[in-house]
Scaffold this active site. Structure first.
Site, mmCIF file in Angstrom:
data_model
loop_
_atom_site.group_PDB
_atom_site.id
_atom_site.type_symbol
_atom_site.label_atom_id
_atom_site.label_comp_id
_atom_site.label_asym_id
_atom_site.label_seq_id
_atom_site.Cartn_x
_atom_site.Cartn_y
_atom_site.Cartn_z
ATOM 1 C CD GLU A 94 10.634 -12.405 2.512
ATOM 2 O OE1 GLU A 94 10.553 -10.904 2.107
ATOM 3 O OE2 GLU A 94 9.801 -12.454 3.089
ATOM 4 C CE LYS A 96 6.531 -7.917 7.655
ATOM 5 N NZ LYS A 96 6.362 -8.787 6.927
ATOM 6 C CG ASP A 100 2.322 -12.202 2.352
ATOM 7 O OD1 ASP A 100 2.515 -11.955 1.432
ATOM 8 O OD2 ASP A 100 2.530 -11.509 2.695
ATOM 9 C CG ASP A 139 -3.708 -2.572 2.527
ATOM 10 O OD1 ASP A 139 -3.244 -2.926 1.950
ATOM 11 O OD2 ASP A 139 -3.057 -1.555 3.091
#
Length: 305
Positions: A26, A160, A143, A139
């Protein structure tokens, strides 16, 4: 008539044509995930790590409205150093192309573009996921839904640790995205080796991952991606006590400043970098380099199978 076709770097095109191993990378980590000037240096190290392990790196991004699979040195430098580089998810690609934008692809966009041109393995740092308090905000990173219909193997250090990891794993299960731990039955939490959540499956070698990829192609019962969660060794993770304190401070800062949506992750990552005196950045770099190496090893094994 404008030409919106995807450009493949000749080296990448030749490798795909010959069935040689290629690893997608990425570009948001270059433009948005790491501070300057470290970002360009680390991007170059990531590509070299893939090469050293026997695969061809294909960093994906958009330059002047053109989607490129395999950014060259000039293009990579442009995305690393220019101001105003857009952060592009899948939904943004066509709009940004027409606008002639420079843009860095997220996990979702990188996976989609890579799979579209026939790349089977993708290395990243950590995935996006379900945000904390998502029950009120709804939210959730694109991905997750992108991987539910994108047949690519993603090597990552889990999601994360700033996210709701338990909820993210539940969403991945609902979306039919398999998750296997690399050398572990515990799901990593990016900066942390162990997020506190169990996994049903684990593998020990790149060959095992390649065999799973082959079985998935043979069975042809799912178009979802495959997540290979590759944790940092415990002695290389961010100190858990420091992590928890900095995360709590960062979440309080989000609330105080009213930051929401896609601005949340960059804010928290910048806060971690500042509040840990750069230690989180060092961990972040170790994560992506380890994942790049494993992804290359998996791509090599897959090319042999």
């Amino acid at each position: 008539m404008d030409d919106f076709s995807i450009s493949l770097r000749p080296e990448v095109a030749a490798a795909l044509q010959a069935g040689q191993p290629v690893v997608a990378l990425e570009s948001t980590i270059v433009s948005h995930g790491l501070p300057r000037p470290d970002n360009l240096k680390v991007a170059q190290e990531i590509e070299q790590t893939v090469r050293d392990a026997g695969a061809v790196p294909a960093t994906i991004g958009m330059v002047g409205g053109r989607l490129i699979v395999g950014l060259d040195e000039v293009q990579l430098t442009r995305l690393a150093t220019a101001d105003g580089v857009a952060k592009l998810s899948v939904r943004d690609l066509a709009v940004a192309a027409v606008a002639g934008s420079d843009g860095a692809t997220t996990v979702a966009a990188t996976a989609a573009v890579a799979a579209g041109v026939g790349i089977g393995v993708f290395a990243t740092g950590g995935l996006g996921g379900v945000h904390r308090a998502a029950a009120e905000s709804f939210d959730e990173s694109a991905d997750l839904t992108a991987l539910s219909h994108t047949p690519i193997t993603v090597i990552c250090a889990g999601v994360k640790s700033i996210l709701d990891i338990g909820a993210t794993l539940e969403r991945l299960e609902t979306l039919g995205v398999p998750v296997v731990g690399y050398g572990t039955r515990r799901f990593p939490g990016f900066y942390l080796s162990d997020s506190g959540h169990d996994l049903d499956w684990s593998v020990q070698t790149p060959d095992e991952v390649a065999q799973i990829m082959r079985a998935r192609r043979t069975h042809a019962v799912s178009r979802a991606g495959l997540i290979v969660a590759n944790p940092l060794p415990a002695d290389e993770q961010l100190d858990p006590d420091l992590h928890d304190r900095v995360l709590a401070e960062g979440l309080a800062g989000l609330a105080a400043e009213g930051i929401t949506g896609k601005a949340v992750t960059p804010y928290l990552l910048a806060h971690f970098h500042s509040a840990t005196g750069g230690r989180s950045l060092a961990v972040n770099v170790r994560i992506i380099l380890r994942n790049a190496r494993l992804a290359a090893e998996v791509a090599v094994a897959s090319a042999r199978s």
